[in-house]
Design a protein around this motif. Structure first.
Motif, mmCIF file in Angstrom:
data_model
loop_
_atom_site.group_PDB
_atom_site.id
_atom_site.type_symbol
_atom_site.label_atom_id
_atom_site.label_comp_id
_atom_site.label_asym_id
_atom_site.label_seq_id
_atom_site.Cartn_x
_atom_site.Cartn_y
_atom_site.Cartn_z
ATOM 1 N N ASP A 14 -19.233 -51.893 12.756
ATOM 2 C CA ASP A 14 -20.299 -51.424 13.636
ATOM 3 C C ASP A 14 -19.711 -51.273 15.033
ATOM 4 O OD1 ASP A 14 -21.930 -51.729 11.455
ATOM 5 O OD2 ASP A 14 -22.802 -53.615 12.145
ATOM 6 N N THR A 15 -20.229 -50.329 15.790
ATOM 7 C CA THR A 15 -19.718 -50.060 17.132
ATOM 8 C C THR A 15 -20.843 -50.209 18.151
ATOM 9 O OG1 THR A 15 -18.103 -48.518 16.226
ATOM 10 C CG2 THR A 15 -18.539 -48.370 18.580
ATOM 11 N N VAL A 16 -20.631 -51.043 19.146
ATOM 12 C CA VAL A 16 -21.599 -51.271 20.221
ATOM 13 C C VAL A 16 -21.349 -50.267 21.335
ATOM 14 C CG1 VAL A 16 -22.386 -52.939 21.961
ATOM 15 C CG2 VAL A 16 -21.693 -53.737 19.682
ATOM 16 N N GLN A 17 -22.418 -49.657 21.821
ATOM 17 C CA GLN A 17 -22.329 -48.752 22.970
ATOM 18 C C GLN A 17 -23.123 -49.370 24.120
ATOM 19 O OE1 GLN A 17 -21.429 -44.964 22.931
ATOM 20 N NE2 GLN A 17 -20.190 -45.451 21.171
ATOM 21 N N MET A 18 -22.480 -49.474 25.282
ATOM 22 C CA MET A 18 -23.133 -49.994 26.487
ATOM 23 C C MET A 18 -22.901 -48.997 27.612
ATOM 24 S SD MET A 18 -22.168 -54.053 26.178
ATOM 25 C CE MET A 18 -23.522 -54.631 27.232
ATOM 26 N N ALA B 212 -17.140 -61.697 23.854
ATOM 27 C CA ALA B 212 -16.458 -61.778 25.154
ATOM 28 C C ALA B 212 -16.544 -60.442 25.877
ATOM 29 C CB ALA B 212 -15.008 -62.208 24.974
ATOM 30 N N SER B 213 -16.293 -59.358 25.167
ATOM 31 C CA SER B 213 -16.371 -58.038 25.784
ATOM 32 C C SER B 213 -17.809 -57.686 26.157
ATOM 33 C CB SER B 213 -15.789 -56.980 24.849
ATOM 34 O OG SER B 213 -15.799 -55.716 25.481
ATOM 35 N N ILE B 214 -18.741 -57.980 25.270
ATOM 36 C CA ILE B 214 -20.150 -57.683 25.552
ATOM 37 C C ILE B 214 -20.617 -58.450 26.780
ATOM 38 C CG2 ILE B 214 -22.507 -57.957 24.665
ATOM 39 C CD1 ILE B 214 -21.269 -57.311 21.848
ATOM 40 N N LYS B 215 -20.287 -59.729 26.866
ATOM 41 C CA LYS B 215 -20.700 -60.541 28.023
ATOM 42 C C LYS B 215 -20.031 -60.057 29.314
ATOM 43 C CE LYS B 215 -21.969 -64.660 25.483
ATOM 44 N NZ LYS B 215 -21.713 -66.071 25.195
ATOM 45 N N LEU B 216 -18.771 -59.667 29.235
ATOM 46 C CA LEU B 216 -18.088 -59.119 30.406
ATOM 47 C C LEU B 216 -18.837 -57.889 30.905
ATOM 48 C CD1 LEU B 216 -15.642 -58.936 32.378
ATOM 49 C CD2 LEU B 216 -14.529 -57.515 30.637
ATOM 50 N N HIS B 217 -19.158 -56.994 30.007
ATOM 51 C CA HIS B 217 -19.872 -55.778 30.402
ATOM 52 C C HIS B 217 -21.260 -56.097 30.955
ATOM 53 C CE1 HIS B 217 -16.597 -53.825 28.203
ATOM 54 N NE2 HIS B 217 -16.895 -52.769 28.940
ATOM 55 N N VAL C 84 -4.289 -53.637 17.889
ATOM 56 C CA VAL C 84 -4.238 -52.741 16.725
ATOM 57 C C VAL C 84 -4.052 -53.536 15.439
ATOM 58 C CG1 VAL C 84 -2.926 -50.887 15.608
ATOM 59 C CG2 VAL C 84 -3.395 -50.764 18.067
ATOM 60 N N THR C 85 -3.111 -54.476 15.430
ATOM 61 C CA THR C 85 -2.767 -55.165 14.185
ATOM 62 C C THR C 85 -3.728 -56.289 13.809
ATOM 63 O OG1 THR C 85 -1.254 -56.656 15.343
ATOM 64 C CG2 THR C 85 -0.305 -54.640 14.377
ATOM 65 N N ASP C 86 -4.248 -57.002 14.801
ATOM 66 C CA ASP C 86 -4.999 -58.225 14.515
ATOM 67 C C ASP C 86 -6.510 -58.113 14.677
ATOM 68 O OD1 ASP C 86 -2.468 -59.216 14.198
ATOM 69 O OD2 ASP C 86 -2.511 -60.513 15.955
ATOM 70 N N PHE C 87 -6.986 -57.129 15.405
ATOM 71 C CA PHE C 87 -8.403 -57.072 15.748
ATOM 72 C C PHE C 87 -8.985 -55.693 15.462
ATOM 73 C CE2 PHE C 87 -6.420 -60.236 18.554
ATOM 74 C CZ PHE C 87 -7.132 -61.363 18.161
ATOM 75 N N VAL C 88 -10.262 -55.534 15.804
ATOM 76 C CA VAL C 88 -10.939 -54.249 15.624
ATOM 77 C C VAL C 88 -11.474 -53.722 16.959
ATOM 78 C CG1 VAL C 88 -11.481 -54.625 13.199
ATOM 79 C CG2 VAL C 88 -13.110 -55.381 14.957
ATOM 80 N N ILE D 221 -17.536 -50.638 22.240
ATOM 81 C CA ILE D 221 -17.007 -51.954 21.874
ATOM 82 C C ILE D 221 -16.924 -52.047 20.358
ATOM 83 C CG2 ILE D 221 -17.399 -54.445 22.010
ATOM 84 C CD1 ILE D 221 -18.865 -53.831 24.715
ATOM 85 N N GLY D 222 -15.770 -52.465 19.873
ATOM 86 C CA GLY D 222 -15.432 -52.403 18.461
ATOM 87 C C GLY D 222 -16.240 -53.212 17.483
ATOM 88 N N GLU D 223 -17.050 -54.121 17.881
ATOM 89 C CA GLU D 223 -17.851 -54.904 16.945
ATOM 90 C C GLU D 223 -18.891 -55.699 17.722
ATOM 91 O OE1 GLU D 223 -17.932 -54.583 13.393
ATOM 92 O OE2 GLU D 223 -17.413 -56.665 13.178
ATOM 93 N N PRO D 224 -20.087 -55.886 17.174
ATOM 94 C CA PRO D 224 -21.078 -56.740 17.837
ATOM 95 C C PRO D 224 -20.609 -58.196 17.971
ATOM 96 C CG PRO D 224 -22.151 -55.355 16.203
ATOM 97 C CD PRO D 224 -20.657 -55.178 16.029
#
Length: 176
Positions: A157-161, A129-134, A24-28, A122-125
């Motif tokens: 921007d919000t990524v949808q997978m 790390a999250s995109i590759k995990l998915h 919450v505090t450091d990332f999106v 996913i909170g940003e393109p």
């Protein structure tokens, strides 16, 4: 390093709250502005589990290293076979297989419950790390919503997978 997965319980709330607070505090990776306290995080966990969704933790050497859960994708009844996933890993354990273990455990739990589609928001393109995990788990890019949220003084921007679970859309659910 051995990662042990189990259902989350009230004793995990302090660790879950601490992991989420950094997001919450450091990332999106979440679009919340204010860090929820432990009471609120416990209420959320109970709500999610009370509606039959999986909520799991990854434990390494007795310490909660991350957590994951599935929740309603949308409230309308026709979406009842689709879930949205959330996976959070403590910074000290990132890049060590915790996210992979959590994702597999969450997918397995959702398949066992009869869900047919899983959506990742996913909170940003730039969250590669999250995109590759998915992607490793068979998620494909559905789209990117431009400027969907605003946090830390900028538009996000919000990524949808998405990926199919079980038979996906190839057959009717057994409880229809």
């Amino acid at each position: 390093m051995t990662v042990h997965l189990r259902d989350a319980c009230d004793e995990d709330i302090a660790a879950i709250t601490a992991i989420y607070a950094v997001e919450v505090t450091d990332f999106v990776n979440t679009y919340e502005y204010e860090v929820p306290d432990a009471t609120e995080m416990q209420r959320r966990m109970h709500d999610i589990k009370g509606r039959g969704f999986p909520y799991i933790v990854a434990v390494v050497d007795g310490q909660v290293a991350g957590y994951a859960y599935a929740n309603t994708y949308r409230a309308r009844i026709a979406y009842q076979w689709t879930v949205e996933n959330s996976v959070y890993v403590d910074a000290a354990f990132q890049g060590r297989g915790v996210g992979t273990a959590l994702m597999q455990g969450l997918i397995d739990a959702c398949v066992a419950r009869g869900y047919r589609q899983m959506v990742a928001v996913i909170g940003e393109p730039s969250n590669t790390a999250s995109i590759k995990l998915h992607e490793r788990f068979g998620f494909h890019l559905v789209g990117v919503f431009r400027g969907l949220g605003r946090k830390h003084g900028r538009w996000l921007d919000t990524v949808q997978m998405q990926r199919a679970l079980g038979d996906g859309a190839d057959s009717a659910p057994s409880n229809e």
